[in-house]
Scaffold this motif. Structure first.
Motif, PDB file in Angstrom:
ATOM      1  N   THR A  57       0.831  -1.196   0.000  1.00 56.56           N
ATOM      2  CA  THR A  57       0.000   0.000   0.000  1.00 56.56           C
ATOM      3  C   THR A  57       0.872   1.255   0.000  1.00 56.56           C
ATOM      4  O   THR A  57       1.892   1.308   0.701  1.00 56.56           O
ATOM      5  CB  THR A  57      -0.936   0.015   1.222  1.00 56.56           C
ATOM      6  OG1 THR A  57      -1.769  -1.147   1.178  1.00 56.56           O
ATOM      7  CG2 THR A  57      -1.824   1.248   1.224  1.00 56.56           C
ATOM      8  N   VAL A  58       0.433   2.230  -0.786  1.00 54.70           N
ATOM      9  CA  VAL A  58       1.063   3.540  -0.791  1.00 54.70           C
ATOM     10  C   VAL A  58       0.043   4.559  -0.299  1.00 54.70           C
ATOM     11  O   VAL A  58      -1.153   4.410  -0.560  1.00 54.70           O
ATOM     12  CB  VAL A  58       1.608   3.899  -2.190  1.00 54.70           C
ATOM     13  CG1 VAL A  58       0.503   3.965  -3.230  1.00 54.70           C
ATOM     14  CG2 VAL A  58       2.392   5.208  -2.152  1.00 54.70           C
ATOM     15  N   TYR A  59       0.532   5.551   0.425  1.00 57.33           N
ATOM     16  CA  TYR A  59      -0.343   6.537   1.038  1.00 57.33           C
ATOM     17  C   TYR A  59       0.024   7.944   0.567  1.00 57.33           C
ATOM     18  O   TYR A  59       1.157   8.205   0.174  1.00 57.33           O
ATOM     19  CB  TYR A  59      -0.211   6.491   2.566  1.00 57.33           C
ATOM     20  CG  TYR A  59      -0.439   5.132   3.165  1.00 57.33           C
ATOM     21  CD1 TYR A  59       0.625   4.292   3.459  1.00 57.33           C
ATOM     22  CD2 TYR A  59      -1.734   4.685   3.426  1.00 57.33           C
ATOM     23  CE1 TYR A  59       0.418   3.033   4.006  1.00 57.33           C
ATOM     24  CE2 TYR A  59      -1.954   3.436   3.979  1.00 57.33           C
ATOM     25  CZ  TYR A  59      -0.872   2.614   4.261  1.00 57.33           C
ATOM     26  OH  TYR A  59      -1.092   1.378   4.798  1.00 57.33           O
ATOM     27  N   LEU A  60      -0.965   8.809   0.645  1.00 56.42           N
ATOM     28  CA  LEU A  60      -0.717  10.229   0.408  1.00 56.42           C
ATOM     29  C   LEU A  60      -1.424  11.005   1.518  1.00 56.42           C
ATOM     30  O   LEU A  60      -2.646  11.055   1.545  1.00 56.42           O
ATOM     31  CB  LEU A  60      -1.228  10.677  -0.959  1.00 56.42           C
ATOM     32  CG  LEU A  60      -0.909  12.129  -1.308  1.00 56.42           C
ATOM     33  CD1 LEU A  60       0.589  12.313  -1.530  1.00 56.42           C
ATOM     34  CD2 LEU A  60      -1.693  12.576  -2.548  1.00 56.42           C
ATOM     35  N   GLN A  61      -0.632  11.567   2.412  1.00 54.59           N
ATOM     36  CA  GLN A  61      -1.176  12.413   3.460  1.00 54.59           C
ATOM     37  C   GLN A  61      -1.224  13.836   2.939  1.00 54.59           C
ATOM     38  O   GLN A  61      -0.201  14.398   2.553  1.00 54.59           O
ATOM     39  CB  GLN A  61      -0.303  12.338   4.716  1.00 54.59           C
ATOM     40  CG  GLN A  61      -0.782  13.227   5.852  1.00 54.59           C
ATOM     41  CD  GLN A  61      -2.110  12.801   6.414  1.00 54.59           C
ATOM     42  OE1 GLN A  61      -2.357  11.620   6.637  1.00 54.59           O
ATOM     43  NE2 GLN A  61      -2.998  13.766   6.656  1.00 54.59           N
ATOM     44  N   MET A  62      -2.422  14.402   2.918  1.00 55.00           N
ATOM     45  CA  MET A  62      -2.622  15.739   2.371  1.00 55.00           C
ATOM     46  C   MET A  62      -3.083  16.674   3.484  1.00 55.00           C
ATOM     47  O   MET A  62      -4.153  16.467   4.063  1.00 55.00           O
ATOM     48  CB  MET A  62      -3.661  15.698   1.245  1.00 55.00           C
ATOM     49  CG  MET A  62      -3.331  14.699   0.151  1.00 55.00           C
ATOM     50  SD  MET A  62      -4.475  14.778  -1.241  1.00 55.00           S
ATOM     51  CE  MET A  62      -5.981  14.188  -0.463  1.00 55.00           C
ATOM     52  N   ASN A  63      -2.269  17.648   3.786  1.00 54.71           N
ATOM     53  CA  ASN A  63      -2.581  18.638   4.811  1.00 54.71           C
ATOM     54  C   ASN A  63      -2.728  20.024   4.196  1.00 54.71           C
ATOM     55  O   ASN A  63      -2.297  20.259   3.065  1.00 54.71           O
ATOM     56  CB  ASN A  63      -1.487  18.659   5.871  1.00 54.71           C
ATOM     57  CG  ASN A  63      -1.331  17.343   6.595  1.00 54.71           C
ATOM     58  OD1 ASN A  63      -2.299  16.601   6.783  1.00 54.71           O
ATOM     59  ND2 ASN A  63      -0.108  17.038   7.015  1.00 54.71           N
ATOM     60  N   SER A  64      -3.322  20.920   4.946  1.00 50.63           N
ATOM     61  CA  SER A  64      -3.497  22.308   4.498  1.00 50.63           C
ATOM     62  C   SER A  64      -4.088  22.360   3.092  1.00 50.63           C
ATOM     63  O   SER A  64      -3.603  23.078   2.212  1.00 50.63           O
ATOM     64  CB  SER A  64      -2.151  23.054   4.533  1.00 50.63           C
ATOM     65  OG  SER A  64      -1.600  23.030   5.826  1.00 50.63           O
ATOM     66  N   LEU A  65      -5.138  21.603   2.895  1.00 49.07           N
ATOM     67  CA  LEU A  65      -5.738  21.499   1.563  1.00 49.07           C
ATOM     68  C   LEU A  65      -6.320  22.824   1.108  1.00 49.07           C
ATOM     69  O   LEU A  65      -6.844  23.606   1.921  1.00 49.07           O
ATOM     70  CB  LEU A  65      -6.797  20.402   1.557  1.00 49.07           C
ATOM     71  CG  LEU A  65      -6.221  18.981   1.494  1.00 49.07           C
ATOM     72  CD1 LEU A  65      -7.242  17.961   1.970  1.00 49.07           C
ATOM     73  CD2 LEU A  65      -5.756  18.670   0.085  1.00 49.07           C
ATOM     74  N   LYS A  66      -6.215  23.045  -0.199  1.00 45.11           N
ATOM     75  CA  LYS A  66      -6.700  24.268  -0.830  1.00 45.11           C
ATOM     76  C   LYS A  66      -7.749  23.896  -1.888  1.00 45.11           C
ATOM     77  O   LYS A  66      -7.719  22.786  -2.422  1.00 45.11           O
ATOM     78  CB  LYS A  66      -5.553  25.006  -1.504  1.00 45.11           C
ATOM     79  CG  LYS A  66      -4.381  25.316  -0.598  1.00 45.11           C
ATOM     80  CD  LYS A  66      -3.231  25.932  -1.394  1.00 45.11           C
ATOM     81  CE  LYS A  66      -2.031  26.237  -0.506  1.00 45.11           C
ATOM     82  NZ  LYS A  66      -0.910  26.822  -1.285  1.00 45.11           N
ATOM     83  N   PRO A  67      -8.628  24.819  -2.219  1.00 46.60           N
ATOM     84  CA  PRO A  67      -9.610  24.516  -3.277  1.00 46.60           C
ATOM     85  C   PRO A  67      -8.944  24.078  -4.585  1.00 46.60           C
ATOM     86  O   PRO A  67      -9.498  23.237  -5.294  1.00 46.60           O
ATOM     87  CB  PRO A  67     -10.349  25.845  -3.439  1.00 46.60           C
ATOM     88  CG  PRO A  67     -10.282  26.469  -2.086  1.00 46.60           C
ATOM     89  CD  PRO A  67      -8.919  26.110  -1.561  1.00 46.60           C
ATOM     90  N   GLU A  68      -7.768  24.590  -4.868  1.00 47.66           N
ATOM     91  CA  GLU A  68      -7.089  24.205  -6.106  1.00 47.66           C
ATOM     92  C   GLU A  68      -6.529  22.787  -6.065  1.00 47.66           C
ATOM     93  O   GLU A  68      -6.016  22.299  -7.080  1.00 47.66           O
ATOM     94  CB  GLU A  68      -5.971  25.200  -6.456  1.00 47.66           C
ATOM     95  CG  GLU A  68      -5.019  25.512  -5.314  1.00 47.66           C
ATOM     96  CD  GLU A  68      -5.399  26.786  -4.564  1.00 47.66           C
ATOM     97  OE1 GLU A  68      -6.611  26.988  -4.278  1.00 47.66           O
ATOM     98  OE2 GLU A  68      -4.482  27.578  -4.246  1.00 47.66           O
ATOM     99  N   ASP A  69      -6.618  22.133  -4.934  1.00 49.09           N
ATOM    100  CA  ASP A  69      -6.243  20.715  -4.852  1.00 49.09           C
ATOM    101  C   ASP A  69      -7.384  19.802  -5.317  1.00 49.09           C
ATOM    102  O   ASP A  69      -7.198  18.585  -5.420  1.00 49.09           O
ATOM    103  CB  ASP A  69      -5.862  20.343  -3.421  1.00 49.09           C
ATOM    104  CG  ASP A  69      -4.594  21.035  -2.942  1.00 49.09           C
ATOM    105  OD1 ASP A  69      -4.578  21.482  -1.777  1.00 49.09           O
ATOM    106  OD2 ASP A  69      -3.638  21.122  -3.726  1.00 49.09           O
ATOM    107  N   THR A  70      -8.522  20.394  -5.585  1.00 51.49           N
ATOM    108  CA  THR A  70      -9.662  19.610  -6.054  1.00 51.49           C
ATOM    109  C   THR A  70      -9.339  18.939  -7.386  1.00 51.49           C
ATOM    110  O   THR A  70      -8.931  19.606  -8.347  1.00 51.49           O
ATOM    111  CB  THR A  70     -10.899  20.507  -6.211  1.00 51.49           C
ATOM    112  OG1 THR A  70     -11.276  21.007  -4.925  1.00 51.49           O
ATOM    113  CG2 THR A  70     -12.056  19.736  -6.823  1.00 51.49           C
TER     114      THR A  70
END
Length: 119
Positions: A77-90
């Motif tokens: 398994t590979v993971y992606l932890q995404m913090n401080s998300l912005k609308p442009e990350d949609t």
């Protein structure tokens, strides 16, 4: 049969966090370079992050310092932890696997998981 199954997407407010997972089967996971890419409506697919079999990581400029890629070879398994998300990350986030077995190169894509960041 190769399968890359993403999970963890959803709707989150700006400033929030999400953790994506990609479970792989049918490949020699520990020898594969794994990655996350994303595609927003009307835009080209772009690199988010990659991690090699040796643990070396690479990030797209827009996510550096906010996202972290990691892998668990015991769980394939590979993971992606995404913090401080912005609308442009949609975007739709896709898992990717690439590597080589003897002289045969391979690369595979998952079906994607939607991440929506509201302002």
């Amino acid at each position: 049969q190769v399968q890359l199954v993403e999970s963890g997407g959803g709707l989150v407010q700006a400033g929030g966090s999400l953790r994506l997972s990609c479970a792989a089967s049918g490949i020699i996971f520990r020898l594969s370079t794994m990655g996350w890419y994303r595609q927003a409506p009307g835009k080209q697919r772009e690199l988010v992050a990659t991690i090699t079999s040796g643990g070396n990581t690479n990030y797209g400029d827009s996510v550096k310092g906010r996202f972290t890629i990691s892998r668990n070879n015991a769980k394939n398994t590979v993971y992606l932890q995404m913090n401080s998300l912005k609308p442009e990350d949609t975007a739709v986030y896709y898992c990717h696997a690439e590597g080589r077995v003897f002289t045969r190169e391979y690369d595979y894509w998952g079906q994607g998981t939607q991440v929506t960041v509201s302002s």
